[in-house]
Scaffold this active site. Structure first.
Site, PDB file in Angstrom:
ATOM      1  CG  ASP A 126      -2.126  -0.790   1.128  1.00  0.00           C
ATOM      2  OD1 ASP A 126      -2.357  -1.324   0.040  1.00  0.00           O
ATOM      3  OD2 ASP A 126      -2.829  -0.929   2.146  1.00  0.00           O
ATOM      4  CB  CYS A 155     -23.288 -17.475  -4.339  1.00  0.00           C
ATOM      5  SG  CYS A 155     -22.187 -16.507  -3.272  1.00  0.00           S
ATOM      6  CB  CYS A 192     -20.538 -10.449  -1.272  1.00  0.00           C
ATOM      7  SG  CYS A 192     -20.412 -10.647  -3.053  1.00  0.00           S
ATOM      8  CB  CYS A 208     -23.286  -4.988   0.721  1.00  0.00           C
ATOM      9  SG  CYS A 208     -22.699  -3.294   0.959  1.00  0.00           S
ATOM     10  CB  CYS A 233     -17.646   0.814   0.861  1.00  0.00           C
ATOM     11  SG  CYS A 233     -16.718  -0.435   1.772  1.00  0.00           S
ATOM     12  CB  CYS A 276     -17.602  -3.210   6.920  1.00  0.00           C
ATOM     13  SG  CYS A 276     -18.990  -4.228   6.361  1.00  0.00           S
ATOM     14  CB  CYS A 290     -18.891  -8.216   1.304  1.00  0.00           C
ATOM     15  SG  CYS A 290     -17.446  -7.161   1.476  1.00  0.00           S
ATOM     16  CB  CYS A 299     -17.369 -14.898   0.723  1.00  0.00           C
ATOM     17  SG  CYS A 299     -16.673 -15.651  -0.761  1.00  0.00           S
TER      18      CYS A 299
HETATM   19  S1  SF4 Z   1     -17.376 -12.966  -3.617  1.00  0.00           S
HETATM   20 FE1  SF4 Z   1     -18.081 -14.759  -2.492  1.00  0.00          FE
HETATM   21  S2  SF4 Z   1     -20.132 -14.173  -1.775  1.00  0.00           S
HETATM   22 FE2  SF4 Z   1     -19.603 -12.777  -3.448  1.00  0.00          FE
HETATM   23  S3  SF4 Z   1     -20.426 -13.689  -5.316  1.00  0.00           S
HETATM   24 FE3  SF4 Z   1     -18.303 -14.368  -5.121  1.00  0.00          FE
HETATM   25  S4  SF4 Z   1     -18.452 -16.343  -4.066  1.00  0.00           S
HETATM   26 FE4  SF4 Z   1     -20.412 -15.302  -3.737  1.00  0.00          FE
HETATM   27  S1  SF4 Z   2     -17.049  -3.855   3.322  1.00  0.00           S
HETATM   28 FE1  SF4 Z   2     -19.188  -3.793   4.113  1.00  0.00          FE
HETATM   29  S2  SF4 Z   2     -20.061  -1.926   3.289  1.00  0.00           S
HETATM   30 FE2  SF4 Z   2     -18.188  -2.332   2.098  1.00  0.00          FE
HETATM   31  S3  SF4 Z   2     -18.889  -3.498   0.325  1.00  0.00           S
HETATM   32 FE3  SF4 Z   2     -18.359  -5.023   1.900  1.00  0.00          FE
HETATM   33  S4  SF4 Z   2     -20.292  -5.402   3.021  1.00  0.00           S
HETATM   34 FE4  SF4 Z   2     -20.556  -3.516   1.834  1.00  0.00          FE
END
Ligand code: SF4
Ligand code: SF4
Length: 310
Positions: free
Chosen positions: A128, A185, A188, A192, A209, A237, A240, A244
């Site tokens: 980074d 799928c 995520c 969210c 986000c 967060c 997501c 998964c």
């Molecule tokens: S990132 Fe994971 S939760 Fe999202 S669509 Fe792909 S497999 Fe599914």
């Molecule tokens: S980190 Fe949280 S807010 Fe950001 S895209 Fe993933 S689920 Fe959504």
């Protein structure tokens, strides 16, 4: 044993890196460059001003090290065994322990010293710390694929990995790029809480986000709909990633530095509200929360205080 094999053994056994691959240093694909520019032009990078800078270098890692021939991408598992207790101010898993930049940089520097010592080649380590498209290069180097949730997913091991690179003037035979994709799928996207992800896998909308907003946005307040969605989060967060299926069998890290520090296990909204700058410095020296700052942690608490159920 050839050099690449010895390098990979050093990376795993001595530097403690969990996955590693090599790509030829070259410009990123036209499609990837255009996609990134569209994300910025649409303003979806939000408060992350740095994302709109140094576009030329972002397009070509050879600009970051004259004579670069290879990009080595490493991944390090950060998934801790420990968790915060119920009722704590929620901190993303990557930020419970020591700042990963420090942990990863030390390991990559050891790898770079090995390469230079063995071959005399120049190396540049990035974590980074340069305009480097780490996930793009991780795919090219065969380390993993980018999920719809925007994370780098290491096949069979999930997405709780931090990435770093060693750019080097040494020509190393590239690994085959990773050609896997999400199974579609869309868990995520559905999980969210703020609709920041798109089903087509486009880069997340950082204007919504919660991870970007709680960590990188330092405004004095957050919009009411965002505050209402925070649900006790004060830094980052994981939603997501936790939903998964690629993380269903994710194994914890062997790196003790990523385990929750004591101060983060007793971090409550009341503690954040009352904490002095001196206490914050003492509790979170070397923590990713230092980058968030005490003022932004307080803002993240204050804007959701009323909605916060304990
Ligand atoms: S990132 Fe994971 S939760 Fe999202 S669509 Fe792909 S497999 Fe599914
Ligand atoms: S980190 Fe949280 S807010 Fe950001 S895209 Fe993933 S689920 Fe959504």
């Amino acid at each position: 044993m050839d050099f690449k094999e010895r390098m990979k053994r050093f990376a795993a056994a001595t530097a403690g890196l969990d996955a590693l691959g090599v790509a030829a240093a070259a410009p990123v694909s036209d499609e990837a460059a255009a996609r990134y520019r569209r994300w910025v032009a649409d303003g979806r990078h939000g408060c992350m001003d740095w994302a709109a800078r140094h576009m030329e270098a972002r397009d070509d890692p050879r600009q970051l090290l004259p004579g670069a021939r290879s990009v080595i991408v490493a991944a390090l598992n950060y998934l801790p065994r420990g968790r915060q207790p119920e009722g704590a101010a929620r901190v993303a898993l990557y930020a419970l322990g020591r700042d990963y930049h420090r942990v990863m940089r030390g390991r990559l520097k050891a790898l770079a010293a090995f390469i230079t010592g063995e071959t005399g080649a120049a190396c540049r380590v990035t974590v980074d710390s340069a305009p480097m498209r780490e996930r793009y290069w991780a795919v090219q180097a065969g380390v993993g694929f980018i999920g719809v949730n925007n994370t780098l997913i290491v096949p069979g091991r999930g997405s709780f990995f931090v990435l770093g690179t060693v750019i080097t003037t040494l020509e190393i035979e590239p690994d085959a790029p990773c050609t896997m994709n999400c199974d579609g799928c869309l868990r995520c996207v559905k999980a969210c809480p703020v609709g920041a992800l798109a089903a087509d896998g486009r880069a997340a909308d950082a204007r919504r986000c919660l991870s970007a907003l709680t960590i990188e946005n330092h405004d004095t307040t957050l919009p009411p709909d965002i505050a209402a969605a925070l649900d006790g989060r004060v830094a980052g967060c994981d939603t997501c990633q936790l939903c998964c299926p690629h993380n269903a069998d994710a194994r914890p890290t062997a790196v003790a530095d990523f385990e929750p520090r004591e101060a983060v296990t007793r971090l409550t909204r009341e503690r954040i509200a009352a904490m002095t700058p001196e206490e914050f410095d003492a509790d979170f020296a070397g923590s990713p929360l230092r980058r968030v700052t005490l003022a932004t942690l307080r803002r993240n608490v204050c804007c959701q205080w009323e909605q916060w159920e304990i």
